[in-house]
Design a protein around this motif. Sequence first.
Motif, short mmCIF file in Angstrom:
data_model
loop_
_atom_site.label_atom_id
_atom_site.label_comp_id
_atom_site.label_asym_id
_atom_site.label_seq_id
_atom_site.Cartn_x
_atom_site.Cartn_y
_atom_site.Cartn_z
N GLU A 132 0.84 -1.19 0.00
CA GLU A 132 0.00 0.00 0.00
C GLU A 132 0.89 1.25 0.00
O GLU A 132 1.65 1.47 0.93
N ILE A 133 0.78 2.04 -1.06
CA ILE A 133 1.59 3.25 -1.19
C ILE A 133 0.81 4.45 -0.67
O ILE A 133 -0.37 4.62 -0.97
N SER A 134 1.48 5.27 0.12
CA SER A 134 0.90 6.55 0.54
C SER A 134 1.91 7.65 0.24
O SER A 134 3.12 7.48 0.46
N LEU A 135 1.42 8.77 -0.31
CA LEU A 135 2.29 9.89 -0.68
C LEU A 135 2.31 10.93 0.43
O LEU A 135 1.29 11.24 1.03
N VAL A 136 3.49 11.46 0.66
CA VAL A 136 3.68 12.58 1.57
C VAL A 136 4.28 13.72 0.75
O VAL A 136 5.43 13.62 0.30
N CYS A 137 3.50 14.76 0.48
CA CYS A 137 3.98 15.87 -0.34
C CYS A 137 4.51 16.99 0.56
O CYS A 137 3.96 17.25 1.63
N GLY A 138 5.56 17.63 0.10
CA GLY A 138 6.13 18.73 0.87
C GLY A 138 7.28 19.35 0.12
O GLY A 138 7.62 18.95 -0.99
N ALA A 139 7.89 20.36 0.74
CA ALA A 139 9.08 20.97 0.17
C ALA A 139 10.28 20.06 0.43
O ALA A 139 10.29 19.27 1.39
N SER A 140 11.30 20.16 -0.41
CA SER A 140 12.45 19.25 -0.32
C SER A 140 13.14 19.26 1.04
O SER A 140 13.48 18.19 1.57
N PRO A 141 13.38 20.43 1.68
CA PRO A 141 14.00 20.40 3.00
C PRO A 141 13.17 19.62 4.02
O PRO A 141 13.71 18.88 4.85
N GLU A 142 11.84 19.77 3.93
CA GLU A 142 10.93 19.01 4.79
C GLU A 142 11.08 17.52 4.58
O GLU A 142 11.12 16.72 5.52
N LEU A 143 11.12 17.13 3.30
CA LEU A 143 11.16 15.71 2.97
C LEU A 143 12.49 15.07 3.36
O LEU A 143 12.53 13.91 3.76
N SER A 144 13.58 15.81 3.25
CA SER A 144 14.87 15.29 3.70
C SER A 144 14.83 14.99 5.19
O SER A 144 15.32 13.94 5.65
N GLU A 145 14.22 15.89 5.95
CA GLU A 145 14.09 15.67 7.40
C GLU A 145 13.16 14.49 7.68
O GLU A 145 13.39 13.71 8.61
N ALA A 146 12.12 14.33 6.85
CA ALA A 146 11.20 13.21 7.03
C ALA A 146 11.89 11.87 6.83
O ALA A 146 11.60 10.89 7.52
N VAL A 147 12.83 11.81 5.87
CA VAL A 147 13.62 10.59 5.67
C VAL A 147 14.49 10.33 6.89
O VAL A 147 14.55 9.21 7.41
N ASN A 148 15.16 11.37 7.37
CA ASN A 148 16.07 11.22 8.51
C ASN A 148 15.33 10.78 9.78
O ASN A 148 15.87 10.03 10.59
N SER A 149 14.09 11.27 9.93
CA SER A 149 13.33 10.95 11.14
C SER A 149 12.50 9.68 11.01
O SER A 149 11.86 9.26 11.97
N GLY A 150 12.49 9.07 9.83
CA GLY A 150 11.74 7.84 9.63
C GLY A 150 10.27 8.04 9.33
O GLY A 150 9.51 7.07 9.32
N ARG A 151 9.84 9.26 9.02
CA ARG A 151 8.43 9.52 8.71
C ARG A 151 8.07 9.11 7.28
O ARG A 151 6.90 8.95 6.97
N VAL A 152 9.07 8.99 6.41
CA VAL A 152 8.85 8.42 5.09
C VAL A 152 9.94 7.37 4.84
O VAL A 152 11.02 7.42 5.44
N ASP A 153 9.63 6.43 3.96
CA ASP A 153 10.54 5.31 3.70
C ASP A 153 11.48 5.57 2.53
O ASP A 153 12.55 4.96 2.43
N VAL A 154 11.08 6.45 1.63
CA VAL A 154 11.89 6.83 0.48
C VAL A 154 11.36 8.16 -0.01
O VAL A 154 10.16 8.44 0.12
N SER A 155 12.22 8.99 -0.56
CA SER A 155 11.74 10.30 -1.01
C SER A 155 12.57 10.81 -2.19
O SER A 155 13.77 10.51 -2.30
N LEU A 156 11.91 11.56 -3.04
CA LEU A 156 12.60 12.39 -4.02
C LEU A 156 12.78 13.77 -3.41
O LEU A 156 11.88 14.28 -2.74
N VAL A 157 13.94 14.36 -3.60
CA VAL A 157 14.18 15.72 -3.15
C VAL A 157 14.91 16.48 -4.26
O VAL A 157 15.56 15.87 -5.11
N GLU A 158 14.78 17.79 -4.24
CA GLU A 158 15.44 18.65 -5.22
C GLU A 158 16.46 19.53 -4.51
O GLU A 158 16.20 20.02 -3.41
N SER A 159 17.61 19.72 -5.13
CA SER A 159 18.62 20.60 -4.57
C SER A 159 19.52 21.11 -5.68
O SER A 159 19.55 20.53 -6.78
#
Length: 306
Positions: A132-159
């Motif tokens: 079951e896939i669930s999307l978490v949308c946000g800005a790239s800095p947010e998503l990088s932190e979400a990966v580090n904190s374990g709130r998402v399992d994989v993420s695309l980020v822009e930099s």
Amino acid sequence: MQSITLHNVSMTRNFDLDLIRTFVAVAESGSMTVAANRLHMTQGAVSQQVKRLEDLLDCLLFVRKARKLELSRHGEQFLVKARQLLKLNDEIWADMTGRPLHGSLRVGVPYDLVTPLAPAMKAFAEAHPHVEISLVCGASPELSEAVNSGRVDVSLVESIASEAQGEVVRIEPLVWVKGRDSDAWQKRPLPLSMVDERCAFRPVVLGALADAGIAWRTVFESGNIEATAATVRAGLAITTWLVSTVPADLETLAPQAYGLPALPPFAICLRLPATVQPAAQEFARCVRESMAGDAAGSGMRARRAA
């Protein structure tokens, strides 16, 4: 039926799949360094493996242009078959040794990459219907932190490409965008419509405008990319997007021709946690294949934007 003789055996040629996988990684990234990071190898080892494959095939697979590696004519032909070979190998391996993936997968994605990510999500969902896939949308800095904190399992980020962290899957120009027949780019202060105040593009864009001495004002900033596009279509503002994400009914602005500052290229990166679950690894593979398949189209759009 021809019998197998020592002569026949001696004529058999077998590919080393490690060499093939390394070749595809370099071809997709255009960089020995990026491929080395993806494969968890040293750059020297990647270079040696490419050289071994070229010696085996007795032809050059890459040519260096400026700071990027590009496929030779032989390399372009070989890449098609190489991908097919790896795909078949991975499918057979999964069929014979793997178990169906189950559970949930939390995928982080910036607002502007939701649509480009759709082919990868579709391919993953078809191959692994029990996840079951669930999307978490946000800005790239947010998503990088979400990966580090374990709130998402994989993420695309822009930099910014020169500051990219994680696995770079693609590098694209960041371009100025306006509505058709819009003269918003001429106004001062320059009216800007940005998706989110935490967007990775924002500090780069505002810094470039400051260096160029161009005053600006914000027309819209909410995290809604459709609303941003609507303000641009209406001629109320201009914005900046990666070249592959610009809608067909909007126009890119060449900086020199329109008196706007040039913007640096941005990298689309895969971010994974230190401990990666199998579903996240498989999703990352789908993203690599999807983004690599879109690279040629992005290159054509980039040339049109130049």
